[in-house]
Motif scaffolding. Structure first.
Motif, PDB file in Angstrom:
ATOM      1  N   UNK B 218      11.504   2.682  -8.817  1.00  0.00           N
ATOM      2  CA  UNK B 218      10.183   2.626  -9.181  1.00  0.00           C
ATOM      3  C   UNK B 218      10.078   1.118  -9.790  1.00  0.00           C
ATOM      4  N   UNK B 219      10.986   0.668 -10.410  1.00  0.00           N
ATOM      5  CA  UNK B 219      10.921  -0.858 -11.436  1.00  0.00           C
ATOM      6  C   UNK B 219      10.608  -1.767 -10.144  1.00  0.00           C
ATOM      7  N   UNK B 220      11.424  -1.501  -9.101  1.00  0.00           N
ATOM      8  CA  UNK B 220      11.259  -2.452  -7.880  1.00  0.00           C
ATOM      9  C   UNK B 220      10.128  -2.427  -7.257  1.00  0.00           C
ATOM     10  N   UNK B 221       9.379  -1.249  -6.909  1.00  0.00           N
ATOM     11  CA  UNK B 221       8.004  -1.115  -6.606  1.00  0.00           C
ATOM     12  C   UNK B 221       6.840  -1.839  -7.179  1.00  0.00           C
ATOM     13  N   UNK B 226      -0.179  -7.637  -4.848  1.00  0.00           N
ATOM     14  CA  UNK B 226      -0.575  -7.289  -6.252  1.00  0.00           C
ATOM     15  C   UNK B 226       0.171  -5.840  -6.733  1.00  0.00           C
ATOM     16  N   UNK B 227       0.058  -5.441  -7.814  1.00  0.00           N
ATOM     17  CA  UNK B 227       0.724  -4.455  -8.423  1.00  0.00           C
ATOM     18  C   UNK B 227       0.159  -3.042  -7.715  1.00  0.00           C
ATOM     19  N   UNK B 228       0.929  -2.277  -7.299  1.00  0.00           N
ATOM     20  CA  UNK B 228       0.451  -1.177  -6.565  1.00  0.00           C
ATOM     21  C   UNK B 228       0.096   0.102  -7.133  1.00  0.00           C
ATOM     22  N   UNK B 229       0.418   0.318  -8.490  1.00  0.00           N
ATOM     23  CA  UNK B 229      -0.109   1.211  -9.201  1.00  0.00           C
ATOM     24  C   UNK B 229      -0.564   1.067 -10.579  1.00  0.00           C
ATOM     25  N   UNK B 230      -1.255   1.852 -11.126  1.00  0.00           N
ATOM     26  CA  UNK B 230      -2.064   1.617 -12.476  1.00  0.00           C
ATOM     27  C   UNK B 230      -1.343   1.066 -13.525  1.00  0.00           C
ATOM     28  N   UNK B 231      -1.668   0.128 -14.304  1.00  0.00           N
ATOM     29  CA  UNK B 231      -0.741  -0.463 -15.471  1.00  0.00           C
ATOM     30  C   UNK B 231      -0.459   0.336 -16.612  1.00  0.00           C
ATOM     31  N   UNK B 232      -1.299   1.621 -16.748  1.00  0.00           N
ATOM     32  CA  UNK B 232      -1.196   2.457 -17.807  1.00  0.00           C
ATOM     33  C   UNK B 232       0.185   3.247 -17.484  1.00  0.00           C
ATOM     34  N   UNK B 233       0.686   3.498 -16.446  1.00  0.00           N
ATOM     35  CA  UNK B 233       1.871   4.311 -15.900  1.00  0.00           C
ATOM     36  C   UNK B 233       2.980   3.439 -16.525  1.00  0.00           C
ATOM     37  N   UNK B 252      11.498  15.540 -11.160  1.00  0.00           N
ATOM     38  CA  UNK B 252      10.236  15.660 -10.670  1.00  0.00           C
ATOM     39  C   UNK B 252       9.294  14.584 -11.163  1.00  0.00           C
ATOM     40  N   UNK B 253       9.230  14.174 -12.380  1.00  0.00           N
ATOM     41  CA  UNK B 253       8.392  13.061 -13.304  1.00  0.00           C
ATOM     42  C   UNK B 253       8.800  11.854 -12.673  1.00  0.00           C
ATOM     43  N   UNK B 254       9.944  11.628 -12.398  1.00  0.00           N
ATOM     44  CA  UNK B 254      10.305  10.251 -11.829  1.00  0.00           C
ATOM     45  C   UNK B 254      10.056  10.070 -10.414  1.00  0.00           C
ATOM     46  N   UNK B 255      10.141  11.345  -9.638  1.00  0.00           N
ATOM     47  CA  UNK B 255       9.734  11.337  -8.461  1.00  0.00           C
ATOM     48  C   UNK B 255       8.341  11.184  -8.015  1.00  0.00           C
ATOM     49  N   UNK B 256       7.565  11.657  -9.119  1.00  0.00           N
ATOM     50  CA  UNK B 256       6.248  11.682  -8.882  1.00  0.00           C
ATOM     51  C   UNK B 256       5.907   9.935  -9.108  1.00  0.00           C
ATOM     52  N   UNK B 257       6.316   9.365 -10.089  1.00  0.00           N
ATOM     53  CA  UNK B 257       6.002   7.945 -10.329  1.00  0.00           C
ATOM     54  C   UNK B 257       6.533   7.090  -8.969  1.00  0.00           C
ATOM     55  N   UNK B 258       7.628   7.617  -8.469  1.00  0.00           N
ATOM     56  CA  UNK B 258       8.221   6.753  -7.378  1.00  0.00           C
ATOM     57  C   UNK B 258       7.503   7.066  -6.081  1.00  0.00           C
ATOM     58  N   UNK B 259       7.074   8.394  -5.850  1.00  0.00           N
ATOM     59  CA  UNK B 259       6.284   8.658  -4.468  1.00  0.00           C
ATOM     60  C   UNK B 259       5.079   7.894  -4.515  1.00  0.00           C
ATOM     61  N   UNK B 260       4.455   7.819  -5.524  1.00  0.00           N
ATOM     62  CA  UNK B 260       3.079   6.958  -5.746  1.00  0.00           C
ATOM     63  C   UNK B 260       3.055   5.774  -5.389  1.00  0.00           C
ATOM     64  N   UNK B 261       4.195   5.158  -5.890  1.00  0.00           N
ATOM     65  CA  UNK B 261       4.423   3.684  -5.852  1.00  0.00           C
ATOM     66  C   UNK B 261       4.521   3.289  -4.291  1.00  0.00           C
ATOM     67  N   UNK B 262       5.475   4.058  -3.799  1.00  0.00           N
ATOM     68  CA  UNK B 262       5.655   4.196  -2.386  1.00  0.00           C
ATOM     69  C   UNK B 262       4.578   4.202  -1.384  1.00  0.00           C
ATOM     70  N   UNK B 263       3.776   5.122  -1.751  1.00  0.00           N
ATOM     71  CA  UNK B 263       2.611   5.351  -0.776  1.00  0.00           C
ATOM     72  C   UNK B 263       1.560   4.283  -0.992  1.00  0.00           C
ATOM     73  N   UNK B 264       1.463   3.669  -2.232  1.00  0.00           N
ATOM     74  CA  UNK B 264       0.248   2.766  -2.448  1.00  0.00           C
ATOM     75  C   UNK B 264       0.983   1.491  -1.909  1.00  0.00           C
ATOM     76  N   UNK B 268      -0.888  -0.711   0.897  1.00  0.00           N
ATOM     77  CA  UNK B 268      -1.196  -1.922   0.240  1.00  0.00           C
ATOM     78  C   UNK B 268      -2.867  -1.929  -0.250  1.00  0.00           C
ATOM     79  N   UNK B 269      -3.709  -0.881  -0.554  1.00  0.00           N
ATOM     80  CA  UNK B 269      -4.918  -1.053  -1.032  1.00  0.00           C
ATOM     81  C   UNK B 269      -5.024  -0.944  -2.540  1.00  0.00           C
ATOM     82  N   UNK B 270      -5.923  -1.713  -3.079  1.00  0.00           N
ATOM     83  CA  UNK B 270      -6.149  -1.786  -4.551  1.00  0.00           C
ATOM     84  C   UNK B 270      -7.849  -1.870  -4.863  1.00  0.00           C
ATOM     85  N   UNK B 271      -8.266  -1.166  -5.679  1.00  0.00           N
ATOM     86  CA  UNK B 271      -9.572  -1.053  -5.842  1.00  0.00           C
ATOM     87  C   UNK B 271     -10.077  -2.117  -6.594  1.00  0.00           C
ATOM     88  N   UNK B 272      -9.244  -3.103  -6.913  1.00  0.00           N
ATOM     89  CA  UNK B 272      -9.827  -4.383  -7.673  1.00  0.00           C
ATOM     90  C   UNK B 272      -9.053  -5.525  -7.351  1.00  0.00           C
TER      91      UNK B 272
END
Lengths: 266, 442
Positions: B218-221, B226-233, B252-264, B268-272
């Protein structure tokens, strides 16, 4: 040939500069008023007149200072932090720390070897450490701001005056005056008090030489002397003929030239 | 049920209800698997805690930085005394947080102590935490933690095991901590009456390894531009390790963070538009993590990583023998655990990590969000600032409190951030100025 202008609307004084290719053609300092737009227009026109430049010749105008949002004819407004940094670097490329002592606030600004802003700290919540501090206090002493410098160098040990609060400092000065303490000692004490506040602010960003002081208060060599003592560094003087109070407006005009050049490239 | 127990039950079940609502809200974003997994894990923890309270099961209080693997291996419910702030802030109970801080100060805790520890002491004074059968404490990362640990012993007397964390990060230090962890096992067995089984510990360490692998990936992703996930995470990583190391929830918690990062990252889309990247090198703004959303949206400023999100890679726990497991757990505690890693040893270590993050995550600037109680961080601020200036990296420094918005409010913080980004960071970036990170060492 690029002609630009910088209009710096401060809390106490307003300044306008018209420049052409890095050279100042016209520069005006006037009092600020309750109508910043009117003040801006007035000093800008005076600067044009002094520089013998027609309004239509000015290709880009940058507004700065507290009233920068109220310079209706400016193409853009840029904060005074950037403008003072840029203006000081223009005259003194070796400068790395700029202390801007304005009427309402004080700023410590760091620039790198290319003049880019690197850090800044502001005192904008307290009058102590600003020009207003001196202005408020000397009204009890029946002397003018211009006379302060003369008194500073008259000798005598400085009085110790609180640097924490201008309201308390004013009371202290009234007491000293009533006790018959020499004015020169009080003035020197005031300068040291002001310099103490400024030095604290400067140390927040780190004092790296060369150090320059801008803003109206920088004209008072007594304050510069006190700052040098407090910081233990020699303050770099601007070249002969450069008014430190105009440095922000000059920086604004230079940034205007940069913006105009960037716009032209597009 | 006695009066204290009833009030305690009401507090925790109230937080549970609020977190259930937050969970439903989080789950409505099917792609936000990181935050949802976090809230789900917190919910599951609350169920365990409420069950333990109801069934009168042994509860161990500990402070942040310690290995929760021991608790999971022995099936003991733990209470990290600093957890209250995170729960209250996630449940948007800022007034409750402030009340606990005020209570602790009224009982004589210095106002400049870390608010996490003041709050935990306030919670102890209000008897919000169920009575402990034992205390386990580490004397890192700061003096405030030690004050809170002393408060634990005074307010809720129970046998206390203190793990001494040395100053350095070398192998000798790891061995020293491992030896103390070995001594902890009979202490926990004696106090709780629960058995300790090395096979069970092996399984827990394997889960812990899985979590670490997920977090490293997750740290690698998060290095993506640009950053793929929200900064607040970013900050949630610390919670993984404090409360869920060695558990299925943690996986499960760490997988949740990782899956989201991989998907995003794949999409490659970001809302800003990402205009600048910062390393947030101190405590997060727990009292309003939405501040980071504002930063992204209004300033285009993202945080690829912060001091809580970064999990240094010093290898997995070797599960081949009990000694190696203990060594691995100690290694993790002093070399990887956020804060425990950063706020010890000399300032070069602290600054070195920062510079490494700036380089690895391609940051344009640093933000030293100076939590006022963190004297360990403030102790190095002059050197950090000097190092940044030397390399030509803009650094914003401001004072705030991570749990107490009364120290610096959101508007003032927004003002600081806007001025920094618009006056310094973006103009520097536009001018092509680059930091020379090799120049920081003196």
């Amino acid at each position: 040939m690029t002609t630009t202008a910088g209009v710096d609307i401060g809390s106490t004084a307003s300044k306008a500069v018209v420049m052409r290719d890095g050279r100042v053609l016209g520069a005006i300092i006037g009092p600020s008023s309750t109508n910043p737009a009117k003040t801006a227009r007035g000093i800008f026109e005076q600067a044009l007149e002094e520089g013998e430049v027609a309004k239509a010749e000015v290709q880009y105008i940058v507004g700065t200072g507290y009233g920068r949002a109220h310079v209706p004819f400016a193409n853009e407004n840029i904060s005074e932090i950037s403008c003072h940094g840029r203006g000081a670097f223009h005259y003194l490329p070796s400068v790395r720390t700029i202390l801007d002592i304005g009427g309402q606030d004080t700023k410590a600004i760091c620039v790198d070897e290319k003049g880019g802003l690197l850090d800044f700290a502001m005192n904008d919540k307290c009058a102590a450490g600003t020009g207003r501090f001196l202005e408020a206090i000397i009204r009890n002493m029946e002397i003018s701001l211009d006379e302060m410098e003369k008194f500073h160098f008259q000798g005598g040990d400085p009085c110790i005056i609180s640097s924490m609060c201008s309201v308390f400092a004013e009371s202290e000065v009234i007491n000293l005056v009533n006790e018959g303490v020499e004015i020169s000692r009080i003035i020197k004490g005031l300068h040291i008090s002001l310099a103490g506040r400024i030095a604290t602010l400067a140390k927040r960003v780190g004092v790296i030489e060369d150090v320059a002081v801008t803003g109206g208060v920088a004209k008072n060599r007594g304050v510069i002397d006190a700052i040098e003592q407090k910081l233990g560094v020699k303050v770099k003087r601007f070249p002969e003929g450069v008014d430190p109070q105009l440095v922000g407006a000059v920086g604004a005009a230079i940034l205007a030239a940069d913006r105009f050049a960037a716009q032209s490239r597009k | 049920m006695e009066k204290d127990a009833l009030e305690r039950w009401n507090v925790w079940s109230g937080i549970y209800s609020k977190l259930r609502a937050v969970l439903m809200l989080a789950a409505s974003d099917p792609e936000g698997t990181g935050f949802t997994a976090f809230i789900q894990a917190m919910n599951n923890y609350l169920v365990r805690l409420l069950t333990a309270m109801r069934e009168n099961e042994p509860i161990v209080w500990f402070n942040l930085g310690w290995n929760s693997e021991f608790l999971y291996a022995m099936d003991i419910t733990g209470v990290c005394v600093q957890q209250m702030g995170v729960f209250q802030n996630i449940a948007q109970n800022n007034d409750e947080t402030n009340a606990l801080i005020d209570l602790a100060e009224a009982h004589g805790l210095p106002s400049d102590l870390c608010s996490a520890d003041k709050m935990s002491t306030g919670a102890m004074l209000k008897r919000i935490y169920p009575p402990p059968i034992a205390h386990v404490n580490v004397n890192t990362p700061c003096d405030s933690q030690i004050v809170a640990a002393q408060a634990q012993a005074e307010i809720a007397p129970a046998p206390q095991y203190f793990i001494d964390i040395p100053y350095y990060h070398d192998d000798r230090s790891v061995a020293y901590v491992a030896d103390q962890l070995k001594g902890l096992i009979p202490f926990l067995v004696r106090c709780t009456g629960r058995a300790f089984d090395w096979d069970r510990m092996k399984h827990v360490c394997e889960l812990s390894n899985k979590i670490m692998e997920n977090i490293w990936e997750w740290n690698e992703w998060r290095k993506n531009v640009p950053v793929v996930q929200a900064s607040k995470l970013c900050a949630l990583n610390l919670i993984v390790h404090i409360m869920f190391s060695g558990s299925e929830d943690g996986v499960r918690f760490s997988e949740g963070l990782l899956e989201e990062a991989r998907l995003k990252a794949r999409r490659g889309d970001r809302p800003f538009e990402e205009r600048a990247r910062a390393i947030w090198y101190q405590d997060p703004v727990w009292w309003d993590l939405h501040l980071y959303d504002w930063m992204e949206r209004e300033l285009g400023l993202t945080l690829p990583i912060d001091v809580f999100g970064f999990y240094a890679n010093h290898g997995l726990i070797d599960t081949s023998s009990p000694e190696k497991m203990l060594w691995g757990l100690a290694n993790k505690l002093i070399r990887s655990m956020p804060m425990a890693r950063n706020f010890r040893a000399d300032a070069d270590f602290y600054i070195g990590d920062f510079m490494r993050l700036v380089e690895d995550y391609q940051a344009d600037c640093g933000i030293y969000a100076g939590h006022i109680g963190c004297k360990h961080g403030w102790g190095a601020i002059g050197l950090l600032r000097e190092a940044c200036r030397r390399v030509g990296l803009p650094l914003l420094v401001f004072e705030f409190d991570m749990f107490d918005p009364r120290i610096m409010g959101k508007d003032e913080m927004k003002n600081e951030l806007s001025r920094f980004v618009n006056e310094i960071v973006l103009p520097r970036k536009a001018s092509g100025a680059k930091a020379d990170l090799r120049a920081w060492r003196w």
